[in-house]
Motif scaffolding. Structure first.
Motif, PDB file in Angstrom:
ATOM      1  N   GLN A 114       2.109   6.296  35.126  1.00 20.83           N
ATOM      2  CA  GLN A 114       0.903   5.972  34.381  1.00 20.83           C
ATOM      3  C   GLN A 114       0.672   4.465  34.253  1.00 20.83           C
ATOM      4  N   SER A 115       1.693   3.737  33.796  1.00 24.67           N
ATOM      5  CA  SER A 115       1.479   2.306  33.556  1.00 24.67           C
ATOM      6  C   SER A 115       1.299   1.531  34.862  1.00 24.67           C
ATOM      7  N   ALA A 118      -2.279   2.080  35.736  1.00 23.00           N
ATOM      8  CA  ALA A 118      -3.164   1.408  34.782  1.00 23.00           C
ATOM      9  C   ALA A 118      -3.205  -0.106  35.027  1.00 23.00           C
ATOM     10  N   LYS A 194      -4.231  17.332  29.343  1.00 23.06           N
ATOM     11  CA  LYS A 194      -3.381  16.167  29.603  1.00 23.06           C
ATOM     12  C   LYS A 194      -2.715  15.642  28.330  1.00 23.06           C
ATOM     13  N   GLY A 198       1.178  15.372  27.745  1.00 27.02           N
ATOM     14  CA  GLY A 198       1.771  14.076  27.412  1.00 27.02           C
ATOM     15  C   GLY A 198       2.696  14.166  26.213  1.00 27.02           C
TER      16      GLY A 198
END
Length: 335
Positions: A114-115, A118, A194, A198
């Protein structure tokens, strides 16, 4: 409080991890409760990798093959340069053996998902390639990290929890493959929920952290690790990140990658996954050793987020300035 966290670039989840460590230090699981928690934790790890498999898009894997040069370079940093640095750190004679093992294990892990995506997006990078690269890294990590751990850590006299092949197959690989093959059936549900997925991801990791640190505390972790050693972990993490990021930027330019692909190499190649690292450590190491092993990873995770946040914004501003300069030079009116 939220404004302070935002201003300091602190990840709220890292604060949750720190709180879990405090809870495990004050109230570690004991006796029958510890046995129950360990069983629940094993199930949580399997569920975590089942969801990872369900989230992996086959289309992303196929499309990512086209950018093979970029992905091979990223993998070379993740599973080549990083482990070489880790071997050097592990050889330092003045480091506590368990922390040295933790630093080495940190360098053997796959990238974040994810990061990485991003930060690549913020910096004006190739988001599609970042999705593929991060997915490839995590998929490879299921195989590569245990192999490297067995070769580099157990070979140095450190005991692993069990036969790593059996442990990885039962707790990680089979759930991952089951989730991926069931993606046509459950993929829509996973995508629509999601947020809930998460929570399951993060809750599973918090559970592993509580179990790991509780067992380590009962073995005297905080009597063995000093504040000076914790500060040393921070310094080493910063140095490792500086070396890897510098190498990623250099390789990106040397190989002629466009800015968009250089951002993928920078943000996917320099990251290490807490989400994969904690459960992998829980499977590969004895319960009493896991707390010390993941300690460097927890520090590195927050440091990489803070540094990457600053760099991503700086690259975004640079791209915006270059775009405005090009528009000004052409005499065109910006849309």
């Amino acid at each position: 409080m939220k404004a302070l966290i935002s201003r300091l670039n602190l990840d709220p989840y890292v604060l949750a991890l720190a709180s879990t460590v405090v809870l495990a230090s004050l109230l570690p699981a004991r006796g029958a409760f510890a046995n129950v928690i360990e069983t629940v934790t094993d199930f949580a790890i399997a569920l975590l990798f089942f969801l990872h498999g369900a989230k992996l898009s086959r289309e992303a894997v196929i499309s990512g093959v086209k950018a093979w040069k970029l992905h091979l370079t990223t993998m070379a940093i993740t599973f080549g340069l990083f482990p070489l640095i880790g071997i050097g750190l592990h050889a330092l004679p003045w480091l506590d053996p368990q922390l040295a093992t933790g630093l080495l294990f940190l360098t053997l892990l796959p990238s974040t998902v994810q990061s990485s995506i991003a930060f690549t997006a913020i910096a004006g990078g190739n988001v599609a390639a970042a999705v593929c690269g991060a997915s490839f890294s995590n998929l490879a990590g299921i195989f590569v990290t245990p192999l490297l751990t067995t070769a580099l850590i157990s070979g140095e006299g450190q005991a692993l929890s069990s036969d790593p092949v059996i442990a990885i197959a039962v707790q990680l690989l089979l759930p991952f493959l089951a989730g991926h093959f069931l993606r046509p059936v459950i993929g829509g549900f996973v995508t629509r929920h999601k947020k809930m997925v998460g929570y399951v991801d993060r809750g599973s990791i918090l559970l592993v952290v509580y179990t790991a640190f509780g067992a380590a505390v009962l073995e005297g972790l905080w009597q063995k690790v000093t504040l000076g050693e914790l500060a040393l972990i921070v310094v080493i993490s910063l140095l490792v990140l500086l070396i890897v990021m510098s190498a990623a930027l250099f390789l990106g330019k040397a190989l002629g990658f466009a800015h968009e692909d250089r951002m993928v190499l920078l943000f996917c190649g320099s990251k290490k996954s807490l989400a994969s690292g904690v459960p992998l450590a829980g499977v590969l190491f004895p319960a009493a050793q896991v707390g010390a092993v993941i300690l460097p990873l927890m520090f590195f995770h927050q440091i990489q987020l803070m540094v990457c946040a600053v760099l991503a914004r700086r690259f975004a501003a640079q791209v915006e300035a270059e775009t405005e300069a090009e528009v000004g030079a052409s005499g065109a009116t910006p849309a």
